[in-house]
Design a protein around this motif. Structure first.
Motif, PDB file in Angstrom:
ATOM      1  N   VAL A  18      53.026  42.797  18.996  1.00 32.45           N
ATOM      2  CA  VAL A  18      52.714  44.056  19.682  1.00 32.45           C
ATOM      3  C   VAL A  18      53.119  43.910  21.141  1.00 32.45           C
ATOM      4  O   VAL A  18      52.909  42.853  21.754  1.00 32.45           O
ATOM      5  CB  VAL A  18      51.211  44.396  19.590  1.00 32.45           C
ATOM      6  N   VAL A  19      53.687  44.971  21.719  1.00 32.89           N
ATOM      7  CA  VAL A  19      54.064  44.968  23.133  1.00 32.89           C
ATOM      8  C   VAL A  19      53.390  46.143  23.832  1.00 32.89           C
ATOM      9  O   VAL A  19      53.544  47.300  23.409  1.00 32.89           O
ATOM     10  CB  VAL A  19      55.593  45.077  23.315  1.00 32.89           C
ATOM     11  N   ALA A  51      58.670  44.557  16.820  1.00 38.64           N
ATOM     12  CA  ALA A  51      57.302  44.614  17.333  1.00 38.64           C
ATOM     13  C   ALA A  51      56.794  46.049  17.315  1.00 38.64           C
ATOM     14  O   ALA A  51      57.554  47.012  17.163  1.00 38.64           O
ATOM     15  CB  ALA A  51      57.240  44.052  18.745  1.00 38.64           C
ATOM     16  N   VAL A  52      55.494  46.204  17.482  1.00 41.40           N
ATOM     17  CA  VAL A  52      54.843  47.511  17.535  1.00 41.40           C
ATOM     18  C   VAL A  52      54.610  47.887  18.996  1.00 41.40           C
ATOM     19  O   VAL A  52      54.016  47.098  19.746  1.00 41.40           O
ATOM     20  CB  VAL A  52      53.506  47.488  16.775  1.00 41.40           C
ATOM     21  N   ASP A 203      60.905  31.440  22.425  1.00 40.66           N
ATOM     22  CA  ASP A 203      60.083  30.345  21.900  1.00 40.66           C
ATOM     23  C   ASP A 203      59.494  29.510  23.034  1.00 40.66           C
ATOM     24  O   ASP A 203      58.345  29.057  22.947  1.00 40.66           O
ATOM     25  CB  ASP A 203      60.910  29.448  20.975  1.00 40.66           C
ATOM     26  N   GLU A 204      60.266  29.288  24.101  1.00 46.52           N
ATOM     27  CA  GLU A 204      59.737  28.541  25.252  1.00 46.52           C
ATOM     28  C   GLU A 204      58.614  29.321  25.930  1.00 46.52           C
ATOM     29  O   GLU A 204      57.609  28.740  26.349  1.00 46.52           O
ATOM     30  CB  GLU A 204      60.847  28.231  26.253  1.00 46.52           C
ATOM     31  N   VAL A 205      58.775  30.632  26.048  1.00 45.85           N
ATOM     32  CA  VAL A 205      57.709  31.451  26.638  1.00 45.85           C
ATOM     33  C   VAL A 205      56.452  31.360  25.784  1.00 45.85           C
ATOM     34  O   VAL A 205      55.338  31.170  26.293  1.00 45.85           O
ATOM     35  CB  VAL A 205      58.157  32.917  26.784  1.00 45.85           C
ATOM     36  N   SER A 206      56.633  31.473  24.475  1.00 49.45           N
ATOM     37  CA  SER A 206      55.495  31.378  23.558  1.00 49.45           C
ATOM     38  C   SER A 206      54.801  30.031  23.681  1.00 49.45           C
ATOM     39  O   SER A 206      53.568  29.942  23.629  1.00 49.45           O
ATOM     40  CB  SER A 206      55.970  31.608  22.125  1.00 49.45           C
ATOM     41  N   ALA A 207      55.582  28.965  23.866  1.00 47.17           N
ATOM     42  CA  ALA A 207      54.988  27.638  24.017  1.00 47.17           C
ATOM     43  C   ALA A 207      54.127  27.557  25.271  1.00 47.17           C
ATOM     44  O   ALA A 207      53.059  26.923  25.269  1.00 47.17           O
ATOM     45  CB  ALA A 207      56.087  26.573  24.059  1.00 47.17           C
ATOM     46  N   ALA A 296      57.316  38.578  19.178  1.00 51.24           N
ATOM     47  CA  ALA A 296      57.621  38.090  17.834  1.00 51.24           C
ATOM     48  C   ALA A 296      57.466  36.580  17.759  1.00 51.24           C
ATOM     49  O   ALA A 296      56.942  36.043  16.772  1.00 51.24           O
ATOM     50  CB  ALA A 296      59.031  38.519  17.441  1.00 51.24           C
ATOM     51  N   ALA A 297      57.930  35.886  18.801  1.00 53.62           N
ATOM     52  CA  ALA A 297      57.782  34.421  18.829  1.00 53.62           C
ATOM     53  C   ALA A 297      56.305  34.036  18.887  1.00 53.62           C
ATOM     54  O   ALA A 297      55.876  33.072  18.225  1.00 53.62           O
ATOM     55  CB  ALA A 297      58.546  33.858  20.035  1.00 53.62           C
TER      56      ALA A 297
END
Length: 301
Positions: A18-19, A51-52, A203-207, A296-297
């Motif tokens: 979701v954004v 995303a939603v 993926d780095e941001v999500s980490a 999404a990540a």
């Protein structure tokens, strides 16, 4: 009191991306009917990234996370739609008012609803001549105590960019450039100032987001500074010249306080023949798409 749309609620419950999107750009940032067209375009861009979209506003005293088309039309077309920062939310709720949410109000309501990723254009910050005016955006203090990832094109270039970066450091708000070692300047790809950290992928941001939670530190935001593409930025020489003229005009006309920012932004639009608005929209579109990929990540982590 917080009304979360069925689509957003179901996505959050199922751990789908979701954004959050602010609504000030719809109500106050663009002329009609282009504002509604852009609002729908941005929601579509979020969906294209899987995303939603959760556009946020207050309607008839109800803070809403996720708007349908009819509600978006209200935000875009009602003359009485107020501009609401987070300090205004209790007043709007108690009086049954309707308003578009700024960065600070959007971030707060998104976080309360459980939305972790938020896309906007540029943040507010420390104003020029801060030592005289003590004028600083409420965005900064709110982000220092709200756990949300904000994808933006830096801070508005009409502000004091180095002072804003220093203030964010003092407040403990993490800032990283996305695929850049330079802090973007909203209309410009490079504000002329570096960032200490660079992240190269969603993926780095999500980490980093996972590490924030694991460390259980202060509930502060992560700012992902995503530059507008150089081909779509405002010409730097034109920007410098028109901004200097705008600052002189602001002083000559005695514009002060909250009126300064809209005066300068309007001056830039008029005296760049709309080029600043085009750069603004290019930045927002890029931020929305990147936020969709980050969400999404995060959802898949």
């Amino acid at each position: 009191m917080l009304v979360v749309s069925e689509e957003v609620r179901e996505a959050l419950a199922a751990h789908r991306p979701v954004v959050a999107l602010e609504s000030t750009i719809i109500a106050h940032g663009l002329p009609r009917p282009r504002n509604l067209q852009v609002a729908l375009e941005l929601e579509t861009a979020v969906r294209q990234e899987g995303a939603v979209p959760a556009t946020i506003a207050v309607l008839d005293g109800e803070p809403r996370v996720g708007l349908d088309k009819e509600q978006l039309e209200r935000v875009a077309n009602e003359d009485a739609m107020r501009k609401l920062g987070h300090r205004d939310l209790p007043l709007a709720v108690a009086t049954g008012a309707s308003g578009a949410t700024t960065v600070s109000a959007t971030a707060l309501l998104a976080a309360r609803a459980g939305v972790r990723v938020f896309a906007t254009g540029g943040l507010g910050g420390v104003h020029r001549e801060w030592t005289l005016t003590q004028d600083e955006s409420a965005d900064l203090g709110l982000l220092a105590r709200t756990r949300i990832t904000v994808v933006c094109a830096g801070v508005k270039s009409i502000l004091d960019v180095p002072a804003t970066l220093q203030r964010l450091e003092t407040l403990g708000v993490a800032v990283a450039g996305y695929a850049t070692a330079r802090f973007p300047g909203f209309y410009l790809s490079d504000s002329g100032h570096p960032v200490d950290w660079t992240l190269e992928s969603p993926d780095e941001v999500s980490a980093v987001m996972r590490a924030q939670d694991a460390l259980d530190g202060p509930e502060s935001a992560l700012i992902v500074a995503n530059p507008v593409p150089e081909a779509e930025q405002l010409d730097p020489e034109l920007h410098a010249r028109v901004l200097a003229d705008a600052l002189h005009a602001c002083e000559a006309e005695g514009v002060t306080g909250q009126a300064v920012t809209p005066f300068l932004l309007d001056y830039l639009v008029r005296h760049t023949d709309g080029a600043s608005l085009s750069a603004n929209l290019a930045a927002v579109r890029g931020n929305v798409r990147l936020a969709g990929r980050i969400a999404a990540a995060w959802a898949g982590a």
